[in-house]
Scaffold this motif. Structure first.
Motif, PDB file in Angstrom:
ATOM      1  N   ASP A   1       0.841  -1.204   0.000  1.00 57.41           N
ATOM      2  CA  ASP A   1       0.000   0.000   0.000  1.00 57.41           C
ATOM      3  C   ASP A   1       0.875   1.252   0.000  1.00 57.41           C
ATOM      4  O   ASP A   1       0.544   2.248  -0.642  1.00 57.41           O
ATOM      5  CB  ASP A   1      -0.926   0.009   1.225  1.00 57.41           C
ATOM      6  CG  ASP A   1      -2.037  -1.030   1.110  1.00 57.41           C
ATOM      7  OD1 ASP A   1      -2.264  -1.540  -0.008  1.00 57.41           O
ATOM      8  OD2 ASP A   1      -2.670  -1.342   2.141  1.00 57.41           O
TER       9      ASP A   1
ATOM     10  N   ALA B   1       1.019   4.102  -2.908  1.00 56.50           N
ATOM     11  CA  ALA B   1       0.796   5.524  -2.625  1.00 56.50           C
ATOM     12  C   ALA B   1       1.935   6.381  -3.190  1.00 56.50           C
ATOM     13  O   ALA B   1       1.698   7.404  -3.833  1.00 56.50           O
ATOM     14  CB  ALA B   1       0.644   5.746  -1.123  1.00 56.50           C
TER      15      ALA B   1
ATOM     16  N   HIS C   1      -9.834  -2.828  -4.204  1.00 56.13           N
ATOM     17  CA  HIS C   1      -8.968  -2.008  -3.358  1.00 56.13           C
ATOM     18  C   HIS C   1      -8.049  -1.135  -4.216  1.00 56.13           C
ATOM     19  O   HIS C   1      -7.886   0.058  -3.971  1.00 56.13           O
ATOM     20  CB  HIS C   1      -8.146  -2.926  -2.451  1.00 56.13           C
ATOM     21  CG  HIS C   1      -7.136  -2.224  -1.604  1.00 56.13           C
ATOM     22  ND1 HIS C   1      -7.480  -1.433  -0.537  1.00 56.13           N
ATOM     23  CD2 HIS C   1      -5.783  -2.175  -1.682  1.00 56.13           C
ATOM     24  CE1 HIS C   1      -6.394  -0.930   0.012  1.00 56.13           C
ATOM     25  NE2 HIS C   1      -5.341  -1.363  -0.661  1.00 56.13           N
ATOM     26  N   LEU C   2      -7.482  -1.755  -5.252  1.00 54.01           N
ATOM     27  CA  LEU C   2      -6.572  -1.040  -6.151  1.00 54.01           C
ATOM     28  C   LEU C   2      -7.309   0.094  -6.865  1.00 54.01           C
ATOM     29  O   LEU C   2      -6.848   1.246  -6.891  1.00 54.01           O
ATOM     30  CB  LEU C   2      -5.991  -2.029  -7.167  1.00 54.01           C
ATOM     31  CG  LEU C   2      -4.983  -1.489  -8.162  1.00 54.01           C
ATOM     32  CD1 LEU C   2      -3.704  -1.050  -7.458  1.00 54.01           C
ATOM     33  CD2 LEU C   2      -4.657  -2.542  -9.217  1.00 54.01           C
TER      34      LEU C   2
ATOM     35  N   GLU D   1     -10.068   1.603  -6.107  1.00 58.28           N
ATOM     36  CA  GLU D   1     -10.503   2.639  -5.182  1.00 58.28           C
ATOM     37  C   GLU D   1      -9.354   3.596  -4.858  1.00 58.28           C
ATOM     38  O   GLU D   1      -9.504   4.820  -4.886  1.00 58.28           O
ATOM     39  CB  GLU D   1     -11.009   1.967  -3.903  1.00 58.28           C
ATOM     40  CG  GLU D   1     -11.859   2.850  -3.023  1.00 58.28           C
ATOM     41  CD  GLU D   1     -12.155   2.148  -1.702  1.00 58.28           C
ATOM     42  OE1 GLU D   1     -12.775   1.059  -1.746  1.00 58.28           O
ATOM     43  OE2 GLU D   1     -11.739   2.672  -0.653  1.00 58.28           O
ATOM     44  N   THR D   2      -8.177   3.014  -4.585  1.00 52.85           N
ATOM     45  CA  THR D   2      -7.002   3.825  -4.243  1.00 52.85           C
ATOM     46  C   THR D   2      -6.582   4.714  -5.412  1.00 52.85           C
ATOM     47  O   THR D   2      -6.257   5.885  -5.239  1.00 52.85           O
ATOM     48  CB  THR D   2      -5.812   2.904  -3.856  1.00 52.85           C
ATOM     49  OG1 THR D   2      -6.259   1.947  -2.903  1.00 52.85           O
ATOM     50  CG2 THR D   2      -4.666   3.708  -3.267  1.00 52.85           C
TER      51      THR D   2
ATOM     52  N   ARG E   1      -9.170   7.483  -5.941  1.00 51.29           N
ATOM     53  CA  ARG E   1      -9.069   8.483  -4.888  1.00 51.29           C
ATOM     54  C   ARG E   1      -7.875   9.410  -5.142  1.00 51.29           C
ATOM     55  O   ARG E   1      -7.903  10.593  -4.826  1.00 51.29           O
ATOM     56  CB  ARG E   1      -8.941   7.809  -3.510  1.00 51.29           C
ATOM     57  CG  ARG E   1      -9.572   8.635  -2.403  1.00 51.29           C
ATOM     58  CD  ARG E   1      -9.412   8.030  -1.006  1.00 51.29           C
ATOM     59  NE  ARG E   1      -9.618   6.600  -0.957  1.00 51.29           N
ATOM     60  CZ  ARG E   1      -8.699   5.736  -0.542  1.00 51.29           C
ATOM     61  NH1 ARG E   1      -7.521   6.153  -0.153  1.00 51.29           N
ATOM     62  NH2 ARG E   1      -8.954   4.452  -0.511  1.00 51.29           N
ATOM     63  N   ALA E   2      -6.817   8.850  -5.747  1.00 52.36           N
ATOM     64  CA  ALA E   2      -5.631   9.653  -6.061  1.00 52.36           C
ATOM     65  C   ALA E   2      -5.835  10.487  -7.333  1.00 52.36           C
ATOM     66  O   ALA E   2      -5.004  11.330  -7.671  1.00 52.36           O
ATOM     67  CB  ALA E   2      -4.417   8.747  -6.216  1.00 52.36           C
TER      68      ALA E   2
END
Ligand code: C2E
Ligand code: MG
Ligand code: MG
Ligand code: MG
Length: 287
Positions: free
Chosen positions: A92, A96, A127-128, A130-131, A134-135
């Motif tokens: 994670d 990021a 999960h990927l 979404e991350t 969000r970025a």
């Protein structure tokens, strides 16, 4: 005598086992605190198109600098992290950092390594996505690198996961191709963008006819599958010539650039050096 020798050997072996366990625990303990201690960094190594030598993307490579043991190679600590959920925490963090970096480049992709445990994680794709959303990053600017080991455990499930990733726009590359449990029959089931030729084959290219034959086979397979063929570990002009003859479409290696600090990758991605590289040959960048 032989008996005593045997006992000594057994004791030595035990001592080595203890040593191995001790090192593992030390690595686990250290790693679990590495993020908060600021001991980790992600470096970015350019991937270039054969022909134009234009940089198309960068591979994210994790680094761990410890006070106690100095720098520790990911080849050592990733397999240990992979034994527990620690790998998710590290993964994670790498994701990021990679998303931050890719936002500073004009249009290059970032290629991120995912271990089998990460790939098999519940809701990996969700999960990927979404991350990444969000970025505020376009999934097309991420390449997911996975190894054969992650795929051939459960072929149908892996094929489904890769299909979903590519539906969402992510690129997918098969890393260290030819070193794992290759199953050429099943490879057709996987939606891929690239095969990465392992460094060990590039390394043996000029010396061993077998390595050259393997590289040619991988390149031909890549062409038949209509995917890119990225050669890793390119260190010499001779290798470039042999890889080109074999049909590799992309290069990555110290001849062109070492893994770079994110700031240097940003400068390179946005600089005229890319254009210069197209005309004048390889860009040489110090580590
Ligand atoms: P990999 O994914 O196959 O990465 C390529 C490795 O080759 C990197 O080693 C890179 O520094 C090295 N390399 C690139 N060009 C050359 C060259 O011209 N000559 C030589 N001698 N080496 C070159 P590195 O950074 O030590 O990483 C080792 C492995 O650790 C990676 O192999 C990958 O499997 C794993 N790894 C690294 N970062 C991550 C990460 O963030 N997550 C996961 N899951 N694994 C990672
Ligand atoms: Mg890789
Ligand atoms: Mg690789
Ligand atoms: Mg490799």
């Amino acid at each position: 005598d032989a008996k005593r020798g045997g006992r000594n050997m057994a004791r030595l072996f035990d001592a080595r086992m203890d040593e191995g366990v001790r090192v593992r625990r030390a690595v686990q303990d250290g790693l679990s605190r590495a993020i908060e201690r600021g001991e980790l960094d992600v470096l970015f190594q350019p991937i270039l198109a054969n022909g134009s030598l234009q940089i198309v993307g960068f591979e994210a490579l994790l680094r761990w600098y410890t006070d106690e043991f100095g720098p520790i190679s990911p080849a050592t600590f990733i397999p240990i992290a992979e034994e527990s959920d620690l790998i998710h925490e590290l993964g994670d963090w790498v994701l990021a950092r990679s998303l931050e970096a890719v936002k500073t480049w004009p249009d290059h992709y970032v290629s991120i390594n995912f271990s089998p445990r990460q790939f098999g994680r519940t809701n990996f794709v969700g999960h990927l996505m979404e991350t990444v959303q969000r970025a505020g990053v376009d999934p097309r600017r991420l390449q997911i690198e996975i190894t054969e080991t992650a795929l051939f455990d459960d072929v149908e499930r892996a094929a489904e996961t890769l299909y979903r990733l590519r539906q969402m726009g992510f690129r997918v590359a098969l890393d260290d191709f030819g070193t794992g449990y290759s199953n050429l029959y099943n490879i057709r089931k996987f939606a891929l963008d690239a095969l990465k030729i392992d460094r060990s084959f590039t390394d043996g290219l000029a010396r061993e006819p077998v390595s050259a034959a393997i590289v040619r086979s991988i390149a031909q397979l890549g062409q038949a599958l209509n995917v890119e063929v990225i050669a890793e570990g390119v260190e010499t002009e001779a290798q470039v010539a042999l890889l080109t003859a074999a049909g590799a479409s992309h290069f990555q290696g110290f001849l062109f650039a070492h893994p770079l600090r994110s700031e240097d990758a940003r400068l390179l991605a946005g600089s005229g050096l890319v254009a210069e590289a197209q005309e004048c040959g390889p860009v040489a960048i110090a580590p």
